[in-house]
Design a protein around this motif. Sequence first.
Motif, PDB file in Angstrom:
ATOM      1  N   LEU A 173     -55.233   9.449  -7.779  1.00 32.12           N
ATOM      2  CA  LEU A 173     -55.779  10.110  -6.588  1.00 32.12           C
ATOM      3  C   LEU A 173     -56.683  11.275  -6.989  1.00 32.12           C
ATOM      4  O   LEU A 173     -57.803  11.409  -6.477  1.00 32.12           O
ATOM      5  CB  LEU A 173     -54.645  10.602  -5.686  1.00 32.12           C
ATOM      6  CG  LEU A 173     -55.048  11.467  -4.509  1.00 32.12           C
ATOM      7  CD1 LEU A 173     -55.701  10.627  -3.424  1.00 32.12           C
ATOM      8  CD2 LEU A 173     -53.860  12.215  -3.954  1.00 32.12           C
ATOM      9  N   VAL A 174     -56.219  12.101  -7.904  1.00 32.39           N
ATOM     10  CA  VAL A 174     -56.998  13.262  -8.338  1.00 32.39           C
ATOM     11  C   VAL A 174     -58.281  12.820  -9.034  1.00 32.39           C
ATOM     12  O   VAL A 174     -59.352  13.383  -8.804  1.00 32.39           O
ATOM     13  CB  VAL A 174     -56.144  14.174  -9.253  1.00 32.39           C
ATOM     14  CG1 VAL A 174     -56.963  15.304  -9.809  1.00 32.39           C
ATOM     15  CG2 VAL A 174     -54.965  14.731  -8.480  1.00 32.39           C
ATOM     16  N   LYS A 175     -58.208  11.798  -9.879  1.00 28.56           N
ATOM     17  CA  LYS A 175     -59.409  11.266 -10.545  1.00 28.56           C
ATOM     18  C   LYS A 175     -60.389  10.712  -9.511  1.00 28.56           C
ATOM     19  O   LYS A 175     -61.595  10.899  -9.640  1.00 28.56           O
ATOM     20  CB  LYS A 175     -59.040  10.161 -11.544  1.00 28.56           C
ATOM     21  CG  LYS A 175     -58.434  10.639 -12.832  1.00 28.56           C
ATOM     22  CD  LYS A 175     -59.374  11.453 -13.660  1.00 28.56           C
ATOM     23  CE  LYS A 175     -60.247  10.596 -14.524  1.00 28.56           C
ATOM     24  NZ  LYS A 175     -61.138  11.409 -15.382  1.00 28.56           N
ATOM     25  N   SER A 176     -59.870  10.057  -8.496  1.00 26.50           N
ATOM     26  CA  SER A 176     -60.715   9.504  -7.438  1.00 26.50           C
ATOM     27  C   SER A 176     -61.419  10.613  -6.650  1.00 26.50           C
ATOM     28  O   SER A 176     -62.608  10.501  -6.330  1.00 26.50           O
ATOM     29  CB  SER A 176     -59.865   8.644  -6.501  1.00 26.50           C
ATOM     30  OG  SER A 176     -60.622   8.169  -5.433  1.00 26.50           O
ATOM     31  N   VAL A 190     -57.927  20.696  -8.738  1.00 26.97           N
ATOM     32  CA  VAL A 190     -56.560  21.061  -9.100  1.00 26.97           C
ATOM     33  C   VAL A 190     -55.657  20.667  -7.939  1.00 26.97           C
ATOM     34  O   VAL A 190     -55.838  21.143  -6.813  1.00 26.97           O
ATOM     35  CB  VAL A 190     -56.418  22.579  -9.369  1.00 26.97           C
ATOM     36  CG1 VAL A 190     -54.993  22.912  -9.775  1.00 26.97           C
ATOM     37  CG2 VAL A 190     -57.397  23.035 -10.433  1.00 26.97           C
ATOM     38  N   LYS A 191     -54.695  19.793  -8.195  1.00 30.38           N
ATOM     39  CA  LYS A 191     -53.788  19.344  -7.142  1.00 30.38           C
ATOM     40  C   LYS A 191     -52.402  19.905  -7.384  1.00 30.38           C
ATOM     41  O   LYS A 191     -51.818  19.711  -8.431  1.00 30.38           O
ATOM     42  CB  LYS A 191     -53.720  17.821  -7.094  1.00 30.38           C
ATOM     43  CG  LYS A 191     -52.741  17.337  -6.039  1.00 30.38           C
ATOM     44  CD  LYS A 191     -52.979  15.942  -5.642  1.00 30.38           C
ATOM     45  CE  LYS A 191     -52.012  15.421  -4.606  1.00 30.38           C
ATOM     46  NZ  LYS A 191     -51.291  16.340  -3.804  1.00 30.38           N
ATOM     47  N   THR A 218     -54.777  20.833  -2.471  1.00 35.80           N
ATOM     48  CA  THR A 218     -55.699  20.388  -3.512  1.00 35.80           C
ATOM     49  C   THR A 218     -56.904  21.311  -3.474  1.00 35.80           C
ATOM     50  O   THR A 218     -57.559  21.441  -2.441  1.00 35.80           O
ATOM     51  CB  THR A 218     -56.145  18.925  -3.277  1.00 35.80           C
ATOM     52  OG1 THR A 218     -54.989  18.099  -3.228  1.00 35.80           O
ATOM     53  CG2 THR A 218     -57.061  18.460  -4.384  1.00 35.80           C
ATOM     54  N   LEU A 219     -57.161  21.962  -4.591  1.00 32.56           N
ATOM     55  CA  LEU A 219     -58.302  22.863  -4.706  1.00 32.56           C
ATOM     56  C   LEU A 219     -59.468  22.098  -5.306  1.00 32.56           C
ATOM     57  O   LEU A 219     -59.324  21.461  -6.348  1.00 32.56           O
ATOM     58  CB  LEU A 219     -57.952  24.056  -5.600  1.00 32.56           C
ATOM     59  CG  LEU A 219     -59.090  25.014  -5.937  1.00 32.56           C
ATOM     60  CD1 LEU A 219     -59.557  25.760  -4.692  1.00 32.56           C
ATOM     61  CD2 LEU A 219     -58.663  25.998  -7.006  1.00 32.56           C
ATOM     62  N   VAL A 220     -60.619  22.167  -4.622  1.00 33.70           N
ATOM     63  CA  VAL A 220     -61.848  21.567  -5.132  1.00 33.70           C
ATOM     64  C   VAL A 220     -62.862  22.690  -5.263  1.00 33.70           C
ATOM     65  O   VAL A 220     -63.342  23.226  -4.270  1.00 33.70           O
ATOM     66  CB  VAL A 220     -62.379  20.463  -4.188  1.00 33.70           C
ATOM     67  CG1 VAL A 220     -63.683  19.894  -4.721  1.00 33.70           C
ATOM     68  CG2 VAL A 220     -61.346  19.367  -3.989  1.00 33.70           C
ATOM     69  N   PHE A 242     -57.068  20.061   1.728  1.00 33.25           N
ATOM     70  CA  PHE A 242     -58.061  20.520   0.765  1.00 33.25           C
ATOM     71  C   PHE A 242     -58.462  21.968   1.001  1.00 33.25           C
ATOM     72  O   PHE A 242     -58.589  22.407   2.134  1.00 33.25           O
ATOM     73  CB  PHE A 242     -59.325  19.654   0.836  1.00 33.25           C
ATOM     74  CG  PHE A 242     -59.127  18.261   0.324  1.00 33.25           C
ATOM     75  CD1 PHE A 242     -59.117  18.002  -1.034  1.00 33.25           C
ATOM     76  CD2 PHE A 242     -58.926  17.206   1.197  1.00 33.25           C
ATOM     77  CE1 PHE A 242     -58.923  16.723  -1.516  1.00 33.25           C
ATOM     78  CE2 PHE A 242     -58.733  15.917   0.736  1.00 33.25           C
ATOM     79  CZ  PHE A 242     -58.744  15.668  -0.627  1.00 33.25           C
ATOM     80  N   THR A 243     -58.682  22.661  -0.100  1.00 31.65           N
ATOM     81  CA  THR A 243     -59.345  23.963  -0.100  1.00 31.65           C
ATOM     82  C   THR A 243     -60.586  23.766  -0.945  1.00 31.65           C
ATOM     83  O   THR A 243     -60.490  23.433  -2.122  1.00 31.65           O
ATOM     84  CB  THR A 243     -58.451  25.054  -0.704  1.00 31.65           C
ATOM     85  OG1 THR A 243     -57.229  25.125   0.053  1.00 31.65           O
ATOM     86  CG2 THR A 243     -59.144  26.395  -0.681  1.00 31.65           C
TER      87      THR A 243
END
Length: 156
Positions: free
Chosen positions: A52-55, A72-73, A78-80, A112-113
């Motif tokens: 999921l994080v890689k996607s 960063v999850k 989840t921080l983007v 998401f943030t």
Amino acid sequence: MKIKYFCMALLLMTALMGCNQNESNESELALIKKTNPSPLLIKNNSRNEFDLVKSIEKDIESIKELYDVAVVKGKDDTLVAYKVKHLQRFHMKKIEKKMKKMLEEKYPDEKFTVSSDYKIFLEAVKLNEKMKDPNYSEEKASKRLKEIIKLKNEMA
């Protein structure tokens, strides 16, 4: 005479600052060049979560206006953090809106943030580096992620 002492003091300070190597090279250069940090998964180290994080990272990197992304999850959030290409900085609100819409549509169960702030990006890269240390616990990482998200929310 004062100029001589001033020059010597300035030279000494420059030499001492050059010897200061507390941070690793990746975090030092994170704001200048593309660092391409690997996505970070703090809790639930399952294969599905990692995929999921890689996607998420792949989807964000596909946006042509961006040139560097840190994902960063944590357990809940989840921080983007991302960097926008220089000439695209005039369209930052539009880019962020497009990104949020894409993430919410594709990953409706995630919270998401999203941040284009360099400080947040740098903190995400530093957290990624700290997680490489086996002595750095998941609890500390989770707490640090919450602090970064709180910092982002205070800035907004």
